[in-house]
Design an enzyme around this catalytic site. Structure first.
Site, PDB file in Angstrom:
ATOM      1  N   GLY A  15     -11.496  12.338  -0.997  1.00 62.58           N
ATOM      2  CA  GLY A  15     -12.241  12.608  -2.237  1.00 62.58           C
ATOM      3  C   GLY A  15     -12.487  11.314  -2.988  1.00 62.58           C
ATOM      4  O   GLY A  15     -11.643  10.422  -2.996  1.00 62.58           O
ATOM      5  N   ARG A  88      -8.455  14.419  14.241  1.00 59.34           N
ATOM      6  CA  ARG A  88      -8.482  15.879  14.466  1.00 59.34           C
ATOM      7  C   ARG A  88      -9.919  16.348  14.273  1.00 59.34           C
ATOM      8  O   ARG A  88     -10.203  17.191  13.440  1.00 59.34           O
ATOM      9  CB  ARG A  88      -7.571  16.581  13.439  1.00 59.34           C
ATOM     10  N   ASP A 125      -3.471  10.006   0.949  1.00 59.66           N
ATOM     11  CA  ASP A 125      -2.520  10.193   2.050  1.00 59.66           C
ATOM     12  C   ASP A 125      -3.208  10.446   3.387  1.00 59.66           C
ATOM     13  O   ASP A 125      -2.833   9.860   4.404  1.00 59.66           O
ATOM     14  CB  ASP A 125      -1.506  11.303   1.721  1.00 59.66           C
ATOM     15  N   THR A 147      -6.366   7.845  -5.323  1.00 60.55           N
ATOM     16  CA  THR A 147      -6.463   9.291  -5.510  1.00 60.55           C
ATOM     17  C   THR A 147      -6.241   9.632  -6.970  1.00 60.55           C
ATOM     18  O   THR A 147      -5.339   9.077  -7.619  1.00 60.55           O
ATOM     19  CB  THR A 147      -5.480  10.121  -4.653  1.00 60.55           C
ATOM     20  N   ASP A 149      -5.014  12.245  -7.789  1.00 59.62           N
ATOM     21  CA  ASP A 149      -3.818  13.103  -7.819  1.00 59.62           C
ATOM     22  C   ASP A 149      -2.527  12.314  -8.092  1.00 59.62           C
ATOM     23  O   ASP A 149      -1.520  12.912  -8.457  1.00 59.62           O
ATOM     24  CB  ASP A 149      -3.654  13.843  -6.477  1.00 59.62           C
ATOM     25  N   ASP A 151      -0.411  11.102  -6.015  1.00 58.68           N
ATOM     26  CA  ASP A 151       0.699  11.689  -5.254  1.00 58.68           C
ATOM     27  C   ASP A 151       1.201  10.813  -4.112  1.00 58.68           C
ATOM     28  O   ASP A 151       1.810  11.308  -3.162  1.00 58.68           O
ATOM     29  CB  ASP A 151       0.295  13.084  -4.724  1.00 58.68           C
ATOM     30  N   ARG A 193      -4.023  18.781  -6.367  1.00 53.63           N
ATOM     31  CA  ARG A 193      -3.445  19.325  -5.128  1.00 53.63           C
ATOM     32  C   ARG A 193      -2.015  19.824  -5.345  1.00 53.63           C
ATOM     33  O   ARG A 193      -1.799  20.600  -6.254  1.00 53.63           O
ATOM     34  CB  ARG A 193      -3.512  18.308  -3.988  1.00 53.63           C
TER      35      ARG A 193
HETATM   36  O1  F6P Z   1      -7.466  14.731  -3.634  1.00 53.78           O
HETATM   37  C1  F6P Z   1      -8.437  14.669  -4.621  1.00 53.78           C
HETATM   38  C2  F6P Z   1      -8.976  16.026  -4.937  1.00 53.78           C
HETATM   39  O2  F6P Z   1      -9.890  15.893  -5.996  1.00 53.78           O
HETATM   40  C3  F6P Z   1      -7.910  17.095  -5.232  1.00 53.78           C
HETATM   41  O3  F6P Z   1      -7.411  16.984  -6.541  1.00 53.78           O
HETATM   42  C4  F6P Z   1      -8.681  18.355  -4.948  1.00 53.78           C
HETATM   43  O4  F6P Z   1      -7.840  19.421  -4.580  1.00 53.78           O
HETATM   44  C5  F6P Z   1      -9.549  17.965  -3.800  1.00 53.78           C
HETATM   45  O5  F6P Z   1      -9.683  16.558  -3.816  1.00 53.78           O
HETATM   46  C6  F6P Z   1     -10.931  18.603  -3.838  1.00 53.78           C
HETATM   47  O6  F6P Z   1     -11.656  18.204  -2.724  1.00 53.78           O
HETATM   48  P1  F6P Z   1     -13.183  18.593  -2.474  1.00 53.78           P
HETATM   49  O7  F6P Z   1     -13.977  17.366  -2.851  1.00 53.78           O
HETATM   50  O8  F6P Z   1     -13.234  18.869  -1.028  1.00 53.78           O
HETATM   51  O9  F6P Z   1     -13.539  19.763  -3.313  1.00 53.78           O
END
Ligand code: F6P
Length: 368
Positions: A15, A88, A125, A147, A149, A151, A193
């Protein structure tokens, strides 16, 4: 001794997060200043191993000109993807079913063909685990922790987080007046997340009444009790911040979809809490999902600075002959940590966190 570096590549995976462009700019200029050539791979690794999909080039030269004026821009000039992990990769099997295929050898060949001596992989990650696989196969790789997040366990902070939290706090501030005007419960769902950092830090800073995070499974009755207590004490509205990964005691994380080759999509936790609170308290409740708004916009000064520091440090690390490492913030310095350590475990909110203790001292409920 490692062969001399002539040409390096950078890519952004997973993301997007505010600060990616600042990393790209810093790494590009630091590389050019060493007499190296810098190229950018489009959309994670796709530009490298799916050339047919990029008639204008999946691997593009990055010059001083191409990185001019991008430090303050959200998103990534290289594009990114959180689909199609090359380790994968979703592939149709003979029987028509979708299976996961490891395509990392094709990428190793493409690195050679493109004469790429080293890679700077900017990601969370997932992307850093992919980067580690290439380092294990002999590619010179340095990771940069990104990120919203926050994390990743081996860095004090990831870039993108500060911008996301600042924006979430500003949104919670704005919701106070409408919550009060209408005497409502306002539920704000934020990303993150399986970690509650965004919810916790924006919730405490935005003076929420309840914060629900994945690390502390909640009892909805206890959340309702907190709101009813507030009503008894004269407060006519309440603000509830819900991390997308929050789950009730004995319940599970709210998942929207699970697709082969990518991480599951979370969502719905805020709406669930909203309906439940309306039902139990009899008060009107509304849910606001901040979602991808948290990933946009201009990076804060803090995020810009660590992104520029990380980008430059990644090039310094390669210049020092390092590989298989991630640059990490360890104030006042940026240090190098093995990618293996960086991707081993997630950084969750510890129950002993001073921010959790502060929240509890301020009477904020975690629903426990
Ligand atoms: O990891 C970053 C993040 O924004 C998370 O907080 C969220 O769950 C996820 O990516 C959303 O991803 P997508 O862009 O696939 O909706």
């Amino acid at each position: 001794m490692a062969a001399k570096i002539k040409r390096i590549a950078i890519n952004t995976g997973g993301g997007d997060a505010p600060g990616l462009n600042a990393v790209i700019r810093a790494a590009t200029i630091a590389a050019i200043n060493r007499g190296w050539e810098m190229v950018g791979i489009r959309d994670g690794y796709n530009g490298l191993f799916l050339p047919k999909e990029y008639p204008e080039g999946g691997v593009v030269p990055l010059t001083r000109k191409s990185v001019r004026g991008i430090t303050h821009l959200g998103g990534t000039i290289l594009g990114t993807t959180n689909k199609g992990n090359p380790l994968r990769y979703p592939t149709k099997a003979k029987d028509g079913t979708m299976v996961e295929k490891d395509r990392s050898d094709e990428i190793m060949k493409a690195f050679k063909k493109q004469k790429i001596d080293a890679l700077i992989a900017v990601g969370g990650d997932g992307s850093l685990s992919i980067a580690k696989a290439f380092a294990d196969k002999g590619m010179r790789v340095v990771g940069v922790p990104k990120t919203i997040d926050n994390d990743l366990s081996q860095t004090v902070i990831t870039f993108g987080f500060d911008t996301a939290v600042s924006f979430a706090t500003a949104c919670i501030d704005r919701l106070h007046s409408t919550a009060e005007s209408h005497q409502r419960i306002m539920v704000v769902e934020v990303m993150g997340r399986y970690a509650g950092w965004i919810a916790l830090e924006s919730g405490v800073s935005g003076t929420a009444d309840v914060i629900l995070i994945p690390e502390i499974p909640y009892d909805i009755q206890k959340v309702a009790d907190k709101i009813n207590d507030r009503t008894k004490n004269g407060a006519k509205f309440s603000i509830v911040v819900v991390a997308e990964g929050a789950k009730p005691v004995g319940g599970s994380t709210s998942v929207i979809e699970k697709e082969i080759g990518r991480a599951e999509r979370l969502g719905g936790a805020g709406e669930f809490v909203t309906k439940e609170l309306q039902r139990i308290t009899g008060k009107e409740a509304r849910c606001v999902v901040l979602g991808h708004l948290l990933r946009g916009g201009t990076p804060t000064t803090f995020d810009r600075l660590i992104s520029l520091r990380f980008g430059a440090a990644a090039v310094r690390a390669l210049d020092e002959g390092k590989s298989g490492i991630m640059v990490a913030l360890d104030p006042p310095t940026v240090r190098y940590v093995p990618l293996e350590e960086a991707t081993k475990r997630m950084k969750n909110v510890p129950m002993t966190s001073d921010i959790v203790l502060t929240a509890r001292d301020l009477g904020i409920s975690f629903g426990d």
